[in-house]
Write an enzyme that holds these catalytic residues in place. Structure first.
Site, short mmCIF file in Angstrom:
data_model
loop_
_atom_site.label_atom_id
_atom_site.label_comp_id
_atom_site.label_asym_id
_atom_site.label_seq_id
_atom_site.Cartn_x
_atom_site.Cartn_y
_atom_site.Cartn_z
N SER A 45 29.47 38.63 37.01
CA SER A 45 30.48 39.64 37.38
C SER A 45 29.94 41.07 37.38
CB SER A 45 31.67 39.55 36.42
OG SER A 45 31.33 40.07 35.16
N ARG A 209 41.23 41.28 33.48
CA ARG A 209 40.45 42.45 33.89
C ARG A 209 41.06 43.67 33.22
NH1 ARG A 209 36.97 39.40 34.97
NH2 ARG A 209 35.92 39.05 36.96
N GLU A 238 34.32 49.21 31.87
CA GLU A 238 33.19 48.44 31.32
C GLU A 238 31.92 48.88 32.03
OE1 GLU A 238 33.79 44.18 31.54
OE2 GLU A 238 35.78 44.33 30.69
N HIS A 255 34.24 41.21 26.92
CA HIS A 255 34.37 40.41 28.15
C HIS A 255 33.61 39.08 28.00
CE1 HIS A 255 34.78 40.72 32.83
NE2 HIS A 255 34.85 39.47 32.43
N GLY A 258 35.40 33.98 28.43
CA GLY A 258 35.00 32.77 29.17
C GLY A 258 33.65 32.21 28.75
N1 LIG Z 1 37.51 37.56 30.33
C1 LIG Z 1 36.79 36.67 30.95
O1 LIG Z 1 35.73 36.31 30.49
C2 LIG Z 1 37.30 36.07 32.22
C3 LIG Z 1 38.17 36.74 33.03
N2 LIG Z 1 38.64 36.17 34.17
C4 LIG Z 1 39.58 36.93 35.00
O2 LIG Z 1 40.82 36.24 34.98
C5 LIG Z 1 41.35 36.22 36.29
C6 LIG Z 1 42.24 35.02 36.47
O3 LIG Z 1 41.45 33.84 36.42
P1 LIG Z 1 42.06 32.44 36.92
O4 LIG Z 1 43.28 32.14 36.14
O5 LIG Z 1 40.98 31.45 36.88
O6 LIG Z 1 42.40 32.80 38.40
P2 LIG Z 1 43.38 32.02 39.37
O7 LIG Z 1 43.13 32.58 40.72
O8 LIG Z 1 43.26 30.55 39.16
O9 LIG Z 1 44.83 32.45 38.86
C7 LIG Z 1 45.32 33.75 38.92
C8 LIG Z 1 46.82 33.66 39.12
O10 LIG Z 1 47.38 34.96 39.04
C9 LIG Z 1 48.48 34.97 39.94
N3 LIG Z 1 48.87 36.34 40.23
C10 LIG Z 1 48.31 37.23 41.08
N4 LIG Z 1 48.99 38.40 41.05
C11 LIG Z 1 49.99 38.24 40.13
C12 LIG Z 1 51.01 39.10 39.64
N5 LIG Z 1 51.17 40.35 40.08
N6 LIG Z 1 51.84 38.62 38.69
C13 LIG Z 1 51.72 37.35 38.23
N7 LIG Z 1 50.78 36.48 38.70
C14 LIG Z 1 49.92 36.93 39.62
C15 LIG Z 1 47.97 34.22 41.14
O11 LIG Z 1 49.02 33.75 41.95
C16 LIG Z 1 47.21 33.09 40.49
O12 LIG Z 1 47.98 31.93 40.32
C17 LIG Z 1 40.11 36.20 37.20
O13 LIG Z 1 40.40 36.72 38.48
C18 LIG Z 1 39.16 37.06 36.45
O14 LIG Z 1 39.30 38.39 36.86
C19 LIG Z 1 38.30 34.89 34.51
C20 LIG Z 1 37.43 34.18 33.72
C21 LIG Z 1 36.82 34.73 32.56
O1 LIG Z 2 34.57 34.45 35.52
C1 LIG Z 2 34.93 35.64 35.50
O2 LIG Z 2 35.67 36.15 36.36
C2 LIG Z 2 34.48 36.49 34.40
O3 LIG Z 2 35.08 37.48 34.10
C3 LIG Z 2 33.25 36.06 33.69
O4 LIG Z 2 33.48 35.13 32.73
C4 LIG Z 2 32.50 37.23 33.17
O5 LIG Z 2 31.23 36.85 32.79
P1 LIG Z 2 29.91 37.42 33.48
O6 LIG Z 2 29.90 36.90 34.85
O7 LIG Z 2 29.98 38.91 33.53
O8 LIG Z 2 28.82 36.92 32.64
#
Ligand SMILES: NC(=O)C1=CN([C@@H]2O[C@H](COP(=O)(O)OP(=O)(O)OC[C@H]3O[C@@H](n4cnc5c(N)ncnc54)[C@H](O)[C@@H]3O)[C@@H](O)[C@H]2O)C=CC1
Ligand SMILES: O=C(O)C(=O)[C@H](O)COP(=O)(O)O
Length: 378
Positions: A45, A209, A238, A255, A258
């Site tokens: 990311s 995010r 970040e 962050h 995941g």
């Molecule tokens: N902190 C970390 O390490 C990680 C962060 N992330 C972040 O989490 C986000 C979500 O991941 P997933 O759940 O896998 O994505 P996803 O795409 O499977 O689900 C996101 C959901 O949010 C919904 N959505 C969009 N706008 C919305 C709103 N205004 N109100 C309510 N719902 C809304 C969408 O319809 C979708 O169902 C990613 O885009 C990424 O930015 C993901 C993985 C790891």
């Molecule tokens: O999958 C995402 O979206 C994430 O936010 C990642 O888990 C963040 O990890 P890095 O890709 O920055 O290692």
């Protein structure tokens, strides 16, 4: 074939080693010169993949991001260049879901409250939100889902509005992508006005995010509302979060929600599968063969497990307190933030632990082994 890969992406050697020459790079500082002769670019990311980076990478045919989010990638530009792009949907969803659940158990323990009985609002019911809901429902909690997009798409689950979540939930966990436009944009979804609507003693968790919450407004709000408790894994600006905000959180991490070993492995594996698919190669490696056995790979569960015992069990796979302490010591510089991410000792998911066959499945105690299976234990 030249493969440029982020040095923080595990298992690239194991999966891509026999496909080409791999060069590992720092994803945050990656320069156009470093990618000019690349055929394949594997990022995380922290790498902005856009014309500025790859305009002169004329051989580039594949960009893979081992992440769920795609906000760091100019997908339209890649399409205009006919460069194949894939992210890794769902790869670390279980890790994020378990992070959120374990954080809630930690908060309950810290404040002498019980998580059981609380109402949890999940904002964004995609992969990570659903994974969090799965843990919460396995534990018997009442979960409210807010996802107007899924609702419009005909998802059969019951959805409520964000206003209902704010009115009714004791805990709110954010799981949306960052979007800047459109009816459902999420940039500053929690702005000053919305923060001020939070009911007393709400717990607010953000592991999607940073910019989904206006971080400056959050500082002002939290200075007046100490009753609200914060768990933040992601930050505006970040790798340099606002120090004042870190100090106002109960649990803070860089962050890494995941960052389970399984999640990281899945991310690289999905890119490998997509590459094989693109060039017509057979997938001859397996995900399970990559993962080492876990030190606590089998446990005997007592049928009368209490919430605090469940937390202790959860700490075997992930002790959030360690990351929180380390983070507070290193978050004042961007280098510290990134170094902690780089050196993060991958945690495991509940599935790394299996329950010994001697458990009493017939017990009707509040917390029982079938609940542990539903949480994700094997
Ligand atoms: N902190 C970390 O390490 C990680 C962060 N992330 C972040 O989490 C986000 C979500 O991941 P997933 O759940 O896998 O994505 P996803 O795409 O499977 O689900 C996101 C959901 O949010 C919904 N959505 C969009 N706008 C919305 C709103 N205004 N109100 C309510 N719902 C809304 C969408 O319809 C979708 O169902 C990613 O885009 C990424 O930015 C993901 C993985 C790891
Ligand atoms: O999958 C995402 O979206 C994430 O936010 C990642 O888990 C963040 O990890 P890095 O890709 O920055 O290692």
């Amino acid at each position: 074939m030249k493969i440029i890969a982020d040095e923080n992406m595990p298992y690239v050697d194991a999966l891509f080693g026999d496909l080409g020459e791999i060069e590992y790079v720092n994803g945050r500082t990656l320069s156009p010169e470093q990618v000019n002769d690349a055929d394949v670019l594997l990022v995380r990311s922290v790498t902005k993949v856009n014309a500025g980076l790859i305009a002169h990478a004329h051989k580039l045919k594949f960009v893979g991001s081992a992440t769920i989010g795609t906000d760091h990638v100019d997908v339209d530009y890649l399409a205009s260049r006919n460069i194949y792009f894939t992210n890794a949907p769902g790869c670390n969803a279980t890790a994020v879901g378990e992070y959120a659940f374990i954080a809630m158990l930690e908060l309950a323990q810290r404040f002498g409250e019980s998580l059981a009985g609380k109402v949890v609002g999940i904002v964004g019911a995609g992969n990570t939100g659903t994974a969090a809901a799965k843990c919460l429902q396995a534990y018997g909690l009442n979960v409210l889902l807010c996802d107007p997009i899924k609702a419009q798409q005909g998802d059969k689950r019951e959805f409520v509005s964000l206003d209902t979540i704010i009115e009714q939930a004791d805990i709110i966990s954010l799981h949306v992508p960052i979007t800047k436009d459109g009816e459902h944009k999420t940039w500053y979804l929690f702005d000053e006005a919305r923060l001020n609507q939070l009911k007393p003693n709400t717990w607010l968790l953000n592991c999607c995010r940073g910019e989904v919450i206006d971080n400056r407004a959050l500082i002002r709000f939290k200075q007046q509302r100490d009753d609200v408790k914060l768990v933040l894994d992601v930050w505006e600006g970040e790798p340099k979060p606002m120090a004042e905000l870190v100090a106002l959180t109960e649990f803070a991490t860089p962050h890494i929600a995941g960052y389970s070993l399984e999640g990281k492995a899945r991310g690289t594996f999905i890119l490998y599968q997509k590459w094989c698919e693109l060039v017509g190669l057979a997938v001859d490696k397996s995900l399970t063969s990559l993962l080492p056995a876990f030190q606590f790979n089998q446990i005997v569960s007592q049928s009368d497990l209490t919430e605090s015992q469940l937390l202790k069990l959860s700490r075997l796979v992930y002790d959030l307190r360690d990351d929180d302490v380390t983070f507070r010591g290193c978050c004042s510089t961007a280098a510290g933030f990134d170094l902690m991410r780089k050196n993060h000792t991958y945690r495991r998911e509940y599935s790394a632990i299996s329950l010994a066959p001697s458990v009493d499945y017939l017990s009707d105690d509040v917390i029982n082994p079938s609940m542990l299976h539903a949480l994700g234990f094997n």
